[in-house]
Motif scaffolding. Structure first.
Motif, PDB file in Angstrom:
ATOM      1  N   GLU A  47       7.534   2.683   3.311  1.00 23.66           N
ATOM      2  CA  GLU A  47       8.673   3.479   3.760  1.00 23.66           C
ATOM      3  C   GLU A  47       9.944   2.873   3.195  1.00 23.66           C
ATOM      4  O   GLU A  47      10.139   1.659   3.251  1.00 23.66           O
ATOM      5  N   ASP A  49       0.862  -1.183   0.000  1.00 27.41           N
ATOM      6  CA  ASP A  49       0.000   0.000   0.000  1.00 27.41           C
ATOM      7  C   ASP A  49       0.901   1.236   0.000  1.00 27.41           C
ATOM      8  O   ASP A  49       1.694   1.439   0.919  1.00 27.41           O
ATOM      9  N   GLU A  50       0.799   2.021  -1.034  1.00 30.60           N
ATOM     10  CA  GLU A  50       1.678   3.175  -1.230  1.00 30.60           C
ATOM     11  C   GLU A  50       1.678   4.138  -0.046  1.00 30.60           C
ATOM     12  O   GLU A  50       2.706   4.705   0.305  1.00 30.60           O
ATOM     13  N   LYS A  51       0.542   4.308   0.603  1.00 28.36           N
ATOM     14  CA  LYS A  51       0.496   5.281   1.701  1.00 28.36           C
ATOM     15  C   LYS A  51       1.218   4.790   2.957  1.00 28.36           C
ATOM     16  O   LYS A  51       1.551   5.579   3.826  1.00 28.36           O
ATOM     17  N   TYR A  52       1.500   3.482   3.043  1.00 30.65           N
ATOM     18  CA  TYR A  52       2.220   2.945   4.198  1.00 30.65           C
ATOM     19  C   TYR A  52       3.671   2.577   3.885  1.00 30.65           C
ATOM     20  O   TYR A  52       4.425   2.222   4.780  1.00 30.65           O
TER      21      TYR A  52
END
Length: 76
Positions: free
Chosen positions: A36, A31-34
């Motif tokens: 790192e 998931d791109e938003k998570y």
């Protein structure tokens, strides 16, 4: 997004030998938003796969853990 992780080598003095062979590759959905990028002192998580703690950032896409050297890249 998909992230490809490749094990480039296992360190001779590996603290946590993990029996993952050199050349191992995995492509995981992340998931791109998570997501790192690798950070010293933290595990690098790619979907459900996790490395041991990152000890050194070698370059933008290559890092060393307690046991191995890995390369990561975003793939389409």
């Amino acid at each position: 997004m998909k992230v490809k992780l490749t094990k480039l080598s296992e360190l001779e003095d590996a603290l946590h030998p993990n029996n993952i062979e050199t050349g191992y590759e995995t492509i995981r959905e992340v998931d791109e938003k998570y997501f790192e990028e690798p950070q010293v002192g933290r595990r690098f998580n790619v979907g459900t796969f996790s490395t041991s703690g990152v000890q050194e950032i070698i370059d933008k896409n290559t890092f060393r853990t307690y046991s191995s050297i890995y390369r990561w890249e975003v793939v389409s």
